[in-house]
Motif scaffolding. Sequence first.
Motif, PDB file in Angstrom:
ATOM      1  N   ARG A 142       8.280  12.230  21.558  1.00 10.82           N
ATOM      2  CA  ARG A 142       6.989  12.870  21.310  1.00 10.82           C
ATOM      3  C   ARG A 142       7.007  13.734  20.055  1.00 10.82           C
ATOM      4  N   GLU A 143       8.098  14.441  19.826  1.00 13.49           N
ATOM      5  CA  GLU A 143       8.080  15.523  18.847  1.00 13.49           C
ATOM      6  C   GLU A 143       8.825  15.226  17.546  1.00 13.49           C
ATOM      7  N   THR A 144       9.768  14.315  17.559  1.00  9.52           N
ATOM      8  CA  THR A 144      10.550  14.050  16.349  1.00  9.52           C
ATOM      9  C   THR A 144      10.686  12.549  16.123  1.00  9.52           C
ATOM     10  N   PRO A 145       9.626  11.900  15.657  1.00 11.88           N
ATOM     11  CA  PRO A 145       9.665  10.435  15.508  1.00 11.88           C
ATOM     12  C   PRO A 145      10.740   9.955  14.548  1.00 11.88           C
ATOM     13  N   GLU A 146      11.181  10.822  13.640  1.00 10.00           N
ATOM     14  CA  GLU A 146      12.184  10.381  12.674  1.00 10.00           C
ATOM     15  C   GLU A 146      13.541  10.112  13.311  1.00 10.00           C
ATOM     16  N   ILE A 147      13.793  10.668  14.521  1.00  9.30           N
ATOM     17  CA  ILE A 147      15.076  10.387  15.184  1.00  9.30           C
ATOM     18  C   ILE A 147      14.903   9.419  16.355  1.00  9.30           C
ATOM     19  N   GLN A 148      13.697   8.867  16.470  1.00  9.79           N
ATOM     20  CA  GLN A 148      13.401   8.014  17.616  1.00  9.79           C
ATOM     21  C   GLN A 148      14.326   6.804  17.705  1.00  9.79           C
ATOM     22  N   LYS A 149      14.562   6.155  16.580  1.00 10.95           N
ATOM     23  CA  LYS A 149      15.373   4.936  16.595  1.00 10.95           C
ATOM     24  C   LYS A 149      16.793   5.221  17.078  1.00 10.95           C
TER      25      LYS A 149
END
Length: 465
Positions: free
Chosen positions: A166-173
């Motif tokens: 939800r909050e940090t899409p840059e670390i989603q992967k």
Amino acid sequence: MGIYLNPGNSGFTEIKNGIYVDKTGLIGLINETIGTKRKLTCISRPRRFGKSFAAQTLCAYYDRTCDSAALFDGLKIAVDSAYRDTYEKHRNQYDVIYFDMTNIMDETGKDGMVSFIRRKLTEELVSEYPALQADEESLSATLIRAAELAGNKFIMIMDEWDAPIRETPEIQKEYLAFLRSLFKSSGTTDRIFAAVYITGILPIKKDGSESAISDFWEYTMLEPGEFQPYVGFTEEDVRKLCAEHHLSFEEAKRWYDGYSFDDVDSVYNPYSIMKAVILKKFKSYWRMSSAADALEDYIAGDYDGLFQAVLEMLGGFEIPVDTDGFNNDVRSIRNRDDLLTLLIHLGYLAYDGEEGTVRIPNEEIRIEFSKSVREVKSSEAVMRLRESRKLIQDTVQMNEEAVAAQVEKIHAEMTDPLHYNNEQALRSVIQIAYYSYSDYYLKFEELPSGDDKRKHTCAIEKIVT
């Protein structure tokens, strides 16, 4: 006792020392999944609906490094005959891995979260099992070896599991790849875990090949399944609390009831009920407990006429919704149905699965919608607010022609011809037309029995300030 491995029972002890509502039947449901193909459980609930309390309860029950018998003595899990076969068998018998992802994100920021988890958990595993040969490149391999040394599998509990998504899409992967390494391969997962319980706000993200935890059994605000009694407080819970603390149950119901499921007719927000019990005051506590400011942004965006739909719901109407297309992601809202579905998961709307409709559940949430509508700066919002305030002024000044004209205007806009003369439709029209009343007035509606204290169908009394 560690931070991430075997955190003990102190969290549940604090919960028990306060005003406590027994929800330990949840443990019985998780016990039924241990060692089965249903051992991966994902629960999604709105903020402040008791997710963290449930996680602390499970930690206290399963953690083998503490004795929680006294804490559970007399509670449902210990006394209900339905749980007799499993209560003693599983209590304090497992190494527990506990992650509060919100706290971990606060510690690590956007960078290094996954490596932080791997490092810290490995350190605690080696401290607990000195003979363990940790695999620096594979946490799964380390966990398999630890389970073999212990002679028993792990219970894993993850609170706010979806916070990084939800909050940090840059670390989603990277985060999804980490989850996949633990939960995607049945050969690995079965060797490590006796059961896994993860809880968050959104259901598991629909993301094609990136769906890291598709093997989980999901229970959501749309389909809570057998976990319905544990979504929030039931009517029985609230009646008991109100009786014990000398509060009006009828007022509690008006303010905080409104969510319902197939087998549980009334579900209440636990956070708001507990605040009302402690402070002895019924009011909206929602803005204290949720990202209410985001509601204004959603309404201002006016997805496919959302603003009009909100006005209709403020008037008591239920709005049709198609929940199937939602991707369980706050950043990929494509249309009004997606946004309405998101608001169900966030607790702003109550869902009727049989009718396929949503509504504003209670007075607390109605107030938050009204506040948000007043803050929206779109041209339609400004026009509607101006019209409502003018209508109230004309009503007070007994300008009957102006009042009749505005009510007729709203009636024509909001009601289809087949229901034009329907009494409930007209009632909703009046509520929509006067939706800004709460800036200046309190509204009292006539009770079904015609209570002498509430003579008129919609008596509006000016607030004395």
